[in-house]
Write a protein that holds these residues in place. Structure first.
Motif, PDB file in Angstrom:
ATOM      1  N   ARG A  93       0.880  -1.170   0.000  1.00 26.68           N
ATOM      2  CA  ARG A  93       0.000   0.000   0.000  1.00 26.68           C
ATOM      3  C   ARG A  93       0.915   1.216   0.000  1.00 26.68           C
ATOM      4  O   ARG A  93       1.941   1.236   0.687  1.00 26.68           O
ATOM      5  CB  ARG A  93      -0.885   0.033   1.256  1.00 26.68           C
ATOM      6  CG  ARG A  93      -1.960  -0.985   1.244  1.00 26.68           C
ATOM      7  CD  ARG A  93      -3.089  -0.550   0.346  1.00 26.68           C
ATOM      8  NE  ARG A  93      -4.171  -1.531   0.419  1.00 26.68           N
ATOM      9  CZ  ARG A  93      -5.236  -1.469  -0.313  1.00 26.68           C
ATOM     10  NH1 ARG A  93      -5.408  -0.487  -1.172  1.00 26.68           N
ATOM     11  NH2 ARG A  93      -6.167  -2.383  -0.199  1.00 26.68           N
ATOM     12  N   TYR A  94       0.538   2.208  -0.790  1.00 30.44           N
ATOM     13  CA  TYR A  94       1.387   3.387  -0.860  1.00 30.44           C
ATOM     14  C   TYR A  94       0.562   4.657  -0.909  1.00 30.44           C
ATOM     15  O   TYR A  94      -0.604   4.656  -1.299  1.00 30.44           O
ATOM     16  CB  TYR A  94       2.322   3.311  -2.072  1.00 30.44           C
ATOM     17  CG  TYR A  94       1.613   3.353  -3.408  1.00 30.44           C
ATOM     18  CD1 TYR A  94       1.320   4.564  -4.017  1.00 30.44           C
ATOM     19  CD2 TYR A  94       1.235   2.183  -4.057  1.00 30.44           C
ATOM     20  CE1 TYR A  94       0.661   4.605  -5.238  1.00 30.44           C
ATOM     21  CE2 TYR A  94       0.593   2.215  -5.275  1.00 30.44           C
ATOM     22  CZ  TYR A  94       0.304   3.437  -5.866  1.00 30.44           C
ATOM     23  OH  TYR A  94      -0.346   3.475  -7.076  1.00 30.44           O
ATOM     24  N   SER A  95       1.187   5.721  -0.493  1.00 31.92           N
ATOM     25  CA  SER A  95       0.635   7.055  -0.678  1.00 31.92           C
ATOM     26  C   SER A  95       1.743   7.901  -1.297  1.00 31.92           C
ATOM     27  O   SER A  95       2.925   7.749  -0.949  1.00 31.92           O
ATOM     28  CB  SER A  95       0.149   7.655   0.639  1.00 31.92           C
ATOM     29  OG  SER A  95       1.176   7.665   1.587  1.00 31.92           O
ATOM     30  N   THR A  96       1.339   8.743  -2.228  1.00 26.45           N
ATOM     31  CA  THR A  96       2.292   9.593  -2.918  1.00 26.45           C
ATOM     32  C   THR A  96       1.756  11.016  -2.971  1.00 26.45           C
ATOM     33  O   THR A  96       0.547  11.240  -3.002  1.00 26.45           O
ATOM     34  CB  THR A  96       2.559   9.093  -4.359  1.00 26.45           C
ATOM     35  OG1 THR A  96       1.311   8.862  -5.018  1.00 26.45           O
ATOM     36  CG2 THR A  96       3.367   7.808  -4.354  1.00 26.45           C
ATOM     37  N   VAL A  97       2.676  11.956  -2.967  1.00 31.27           N
ATOM     38  CA  VAL A  97       2.340  13.359  -3.153  1.00 31.27           C
ATOM     39  C   VAL A  97       2.945  13.784  -4.485  1.00 31.27           C
ATOM     40  O   VAL A  97       4.149  13.612  -4.711  1.00 31.27           O
ATOM     41  CB  VAL A  97       2.885  14.237  -2.011  1.00 31.27           C
ATOM     42  CG1 VAL A  97       2.616  15.716  -2.291  1.00 31.27           C
ATOM     43  CG2 VAL A  97       2.276  13.817  -0.672  1.00 31.27           C
ATOM     44  N   TRP A  98       2.096  14.279  -5.352  1.00 27.33           N
ATOM     45  CA  TRP A  98       2.497  14.719  -6.688  1.00 27.33           C
ATOM     46  C   TRP A  98       2.324  16.236  -6.786  1.00 27.33           C
ATOM     47  O   TRP A  98       1.381  16.789  -6.225  1.00 27.33           O
ATOM     48  CB  TRP A  98       1.632  14.054  -7.753  1.00 27.33           C
ATOM     49  CG  TRP A  98       1.791  12.566  -7.843  1.00 27.33           C
ATOM     50  CD1 TRP A  98       1.260  11.623  -7.004  1.00 27.33           C
ATOM     51  CD2 TRP A  98       2.509  11.849  -8.832  1.00 27.33           C
ATOM     52  NE1 TRP A  98       1.608  10.365  -7.423  1.00 27.33           N
ATOM     53  CE2 TRP A  98       2.387  10.474  -8.548  1.00 27.33           C
ATOM     54  CE3 TRP A  98       3.255  12.226  -9.951  1.00 27.33           C
ATOM     55  CZ2 TRP A  98       2.959   9.484  -9.332  1.00 27.33           C
ATOM     56  CZ3 TRP A  98       3.839  11.240 -10.728  1.00 27.33           C
ATOM     57  CH2 TRP A  98       3.700   9.888 -10.415  1.00 27.33           C
ATOM     58  N   ILE A  99       3.220  16.881  -7.520  1.00 26.43           N
ATOM     59  CA  ILE A  99       3.178  18.322  -7.729  1.00 26.43           C
ATOM     60  C   ILE A  99       3.226  18.579  -9.242  1.00 26.43           C
ATOM     61  O   ILE A  99       3.994  17.944  -9.960  1.00 26.43           O
ATOM     62  CB  ILE A  99       4.382  19.038  -7.059  1.00 26.43           C
ATOM     63  CG1 ILE A  99       4.492  18.664  -5.574  1.00 26.43           C
ATOM     64  CG2 ILE A  99       4.325  20.542  -7.284  1.00 26.43           C
ATOM     65  CD1 ILE A  99       3.386  19.165  -4.703  1.00 26.43           C
ATOM     66  N   ASN A 100       2.406  19.521  -9.692  1.00 27.41           N
ATOM     67  CA  ASN A 100       2.431  19.936 -11.100  1.00 27.41           C
ATOM     68  C   ASN A 100       2.830  21.403 -11.145  1.00 27.41           C
ATOM     69  O   ASN A 100       2.041  22.273 -10.802  1.00 27.41           O
ATOM     70  CB  ASN A 100       1.072  19.727 -11.759  1.00 27.41           C
ATOM     71  CG  ASN A 100       1.114  19.976 -13.248  1.00 27.41           C
ATOM     72  OD1 ASN A 100       2.026  20.622 -13.759  1.00 27.41           O
ATOM     73  ND2 ASN A 100       0.126  19.471 -13.945  1.00 27.41           N
ATOM     74  N   ARG A 101       4.057  21.639 -11.567  1.00 26.04           N
ATOM     75  CA  ARG A 101       4.578  23.009 -11.660  1.00 26.04           C
ATOM     76  C   ARG A 101       4.489  23.520 -13.094  1.00 26.04           C
ATOM     77  O   ARG A 101       5.305  24.315 -13.531  1.00 26.04           O
ATOM     78  CB  ARG A 101       6.023  23.050 -11.163  1.00 26.04           C
ATOM     79  CG  ARG A 101       6.132  22.735  -9.689  1.00 26.04           C
ATOM     80  CD  ARG A 101       7.546  22.837  -9.184  1.00 26.04           C
ATOM     81  NE  ARG A 101       7.586  22.612  -7.743  1.00 26.04           N
ATOM     82  CZ  ARG A 101       8.632  22.135  -7.102  1.00 26.04           C
ATOM     83  NH1 ARG A 101       9.737  21.832  -7.762  1.00 26.04           N
ATOM     84  NH2 ARG A 101       8.587  21.969  -5.800  1.00 26.04           N
ATOM     85  N   GLY A 102       3.505  23.003 -13.827  1.00 25.92           N
ATOM     86  CA  GLY A 102       3.291  23.453 -15.196  1.00 25.92           C
ATOM     87  C   GLY A 102       3.921  22.574 -16.250  1.00 25.92           C
ATOM     88  O   GLY A 102       3.693  22.746 -17.442  1.00 25.92           O
ATOM     89  N   ASN A 103       4.719  21.598 -15.822  1.00 22.91           N
ATOM     90  CA  ASN A 103       5.364  20.699 -16.788  1.00 22.91           C
ATOM     91  C   ASN A 103       5.011  19.238 -16.509  1.00 22.91           C
ATOM     92  O   ASN A 103       5.800  18.344 -16.757  1.00 22.91           O
ATOM     93  CB  ASN A 103       6.881  20.904 -16.784  1.00 22.91           C
ATOM     94  CG  ASN A 103       7.503  20.674 -15.414  1.00 22.91           C
ATOM     95  OD1 ASN A 103       6.807  20.575 -14.413  1.00 22.91           O
ATOM     96  ND2 ASN A 103       8.816  20.586 -15.385  1.00 22.91           N
ATOM     97  N   GLY A 104       3.815  19.015 -15.979  1.00 22.79           N
ATOM     98  CA  GLY A 104       3.360  17.652 -15.717  1.00 22.79           C
ATOM     99  C   GLY A 104       3.539  17.266 -14.260  1.00 22.79           C
ATOM    100  O   GLY A 104       4.248  17.921 -13.502  1.00 22.79           O
TER     101      GLY A 104
END
Length: 128
Positions: free
Chosen positions: A103-114
């Protein structure tokens, strides 16, 4: 390429590309998916920065033979998102092959390039 129309679709696609990069032990793809400040927290409380995690995955010490995510849940907060899921796969380690679930949790960020990964926390699911 990021889409203004459907950020959830783009995030699911980025997570799928991440699964493929993990199975292929593709250091270049992992480097592109991880933000410079990426942190991994794994089984036993291990903590790795971006370079350490790429080196660990690409070393061949643990070879992910096959695997992929399911049970995905996404919550988007503007340019940040939390994605949780289950990764099921087969690995070869120390001369043995075995199946596992995490089981995993991830934090994703989109700074305008995906979408790119800032944080991942994984917990191996124990057999009953």
């Amino acid at each position: 390429m990021a889409s203004e129309r459907d950020p959830e679709h783009d995030l699911r696609d980025a997570n799928h590309r991440y699964d493929l990069a993990l199975v292929a032990a593709d250091a270049s793809a992992l480097d592109a998916l991880y933000l410079p400040e990426f942190t991994y927290i794994g089984p036993g409380g291990v903590v790795r920065n971006k370079a350490e995690q790429i080196r660990s995955l690409a070393s061949g010490a643990i070879d992910i033979i096959e695997g992929g995510s399911d049970h995905i849940s996404i919550t988007i907060y503007g340019e940040a998102a939390i994605l949780t899921g289950r990764f099921t796969g087969r690995v070869r380690a120390h001369g043995e092959e075995f199946s596992f679930q995490e089981r995993y949790s991830t934090v994703w960020i989109n700074r305008g390039n995906g979408w790119r990964l800032a944080l991942e926390h994984g917990t191996v699911i124990k057999d009953k």
